[in-house]
Write a protein that holds these residues in place. Structure first.
Motif, mmCIF file in Angstrom:
data_model
loop_
_atom_site.group_PDB
_atom_site.id
_atom_site.type_symbol
_atom_site.label_atom_id
_atom_site.label_comp_id
_atom_site.label_asym_id
_atom_site.label_seq_id
_atom_site.Cartn_x
_atom_site.Cartn_y
_atom_site.Cartn_z
ATOM 1 N N TYR A 52 0.830 -1.200 0.000
ATOM 2 C CA TYR A 52 0.000 0.000 0.000
ATOM 3 C C TYR A 52 0.871 1.259 0.000
ATOM 4 N N SER A 53 1.932 1.252 0.779
ATOM 5 C CA SER A 53 2.858 2.392 0.781
ATOM 6 C C SER A 53 3.446 2.608 -0.606
ATOM 7 N N GLY A 54 3.757 1.509 -1.292
ATOM 8 C CA GLY A 54 4.281 1.604 -2.657
ATOM 9 C C GLY A 54 3.262 2.190 -3.626
ATOM 10 N N VAL A 55 2.002 1.806 -3.488
ATOM 11 C CA VAL A 55 0.946 2.364 -4.344
ATOM 12 C C VAL A 55 0.804 3.861 -4.083
ATOM 13 N N LEU A 56 0.815 4.258 -2.818
ATOM 14 C CA LEU A 56 0.720 5.686 -2.490
ATOM 15 C C LEU A 56 1.905 6.458 -3.071
ATOM 16 N N GLU A 57 3.081 5.870 -3.030
ATOM 17 C CA GLU A 57 4.269 6.511 -3.601
ATOM 18 C C GLU A 57 4.132 6.642 -5.116
ATOM 19 N N LYS A 58 3.630 5.598 -5.786
ATOM 20 C CA LYS A 58 3.386 5.678 -7.236
ATOM 21 C C LYS A 58 2.408 6.807 -7.552
ATOM 22 N N LEU A 59 1.370 6.927 -6.737
ATOM 23 C CA LEU A 59 0.382 7.981 -6.954
ATOM 24 C C LEU A 59 1.008 9.364 -6.794
ATOM 25 N N GLU A 64 2.734 14.273 -9.252
ATOM 26 C CA GLU A 64 3.791 15.283 -9.241
ATOM 27 C C GLU A 64 4.393 15.450 -10.635
ATOM 28 N N SER A 65 4.540 14.350 -11.376
ATOM 29 C CA SER A 65 5.074 14.458 -12.740
ATOM 30 C C SER A 65 4.088 15.196 -13.650
ATOM 31 N N LEU A 66 2.798 15.038 -13.403
ATOM 32 C CA LEU A 66 1.805 15.786 -14.188
ATOM 33 C C LEU A 66 1.914 17.280 -13.912
ATOM 34 N N VAL A 67 2.151 17.631 -12.662
ATOM 35 C CA VAL A 67 2.293 19.038 -12.297
ATOM 36 C C VAL A 67 3.543 19.623 -12.959
ATOM 37 N N ARG A 68 4.639 18.877 -12.937
ATOM 38 C CA ARG A 68 5.881 19.356 -13.543
ATOM 39 C C ARG A 68 5.720 19.565 -15.045
ATOM 40 N N SER A 69 4.916 18.746 -15.702
ATOM 41 C CA SER A 69 4.762 18.859 -17.151
ATOM 42 C C SER A 69 3.551 19.704 -17.552
ATOM 43 N N ALA A 70 2.897 20.346 -16.594
ATOM 44 C CA ALA A 70 1.675 21.104 -16.885
ATOM 45 C C ALA A 70 1.911 22.268 -17.836
#
Length: 164
Positions: A52-59, A64-70
């Protein structure tokens, strides 16, 4: 479940809309059974906490990558007025995509419900869990707070064959 419990404590109406779904407030036997089934599913899921921690990290990384490429319009289409969700593969031609952690529909459902309790919006396709952030506009909801059917008609989108 936490939202429904808070709604009961605040003495809100018997039915409220949560993430576009009409939910019944109260502590009926179904609520208790559901709570126990989900708790047991997670309790018997060896390695759930790390998974679950890994899924949250993926999210976090995904959004964050979407924000950087906005600011970069490359790859965007005029229909892209939302943050692209994270698609978590569940099932493929060979069976479960992660046979250790998500090896049943019950586990997939438990994961989705846990993510929704964290504030994410989840939906299933036939093979994937689609995880997004709640960005629905008021104009995209009906008067009762439920997502309107036929949004394509509401926004006047044309069918593919009608475009020139």
């Amino acid at each position: 479940a936490a939202i429904l419990q808070a709604a009961e404590q605040l003495r809100l109406p018997d039915e409220i809309v949560v993430n576009g779904v009409l939910r019944r407030v109260g502590r009926g036997s179904g609520v208790e059974v559901t709570k126990n089934v989900l708790a047991d599913t997670i309790r018997n899921w060896h390695g759930f906490k790390d998974f679950y921690s890994g899924v949250l990290e993926k999210l976090r990384n995904h959004f964050e990558s979407l924000v950087r490429s906005a600011g970069n319009p490359a790859g965007e289409t005029e229909e892209a007025y939302d943050f692209a969700p994270l698609v978590l593969p569940l099932y493929g031609e060979e069976g479960w995509a992660d046979a250790i952690h998500i090896c049943s529909g019950a586990r997939a459902r438990a994961l989705a419900l846990r993510l929704e309790a964290e504030g994410y919006c989840c939906d299933f396709t036939e093979t994937d869990l689609v995880i997004g952030v709640p960005t629905q506009l008021k104009s995209e909801m009906g008067a009762d707070g439920v997502q309107m059917d036929g949004d394509e008609e509401f926004y006047g989108d044309e069918e593919e064959g009608d475009q020139e």
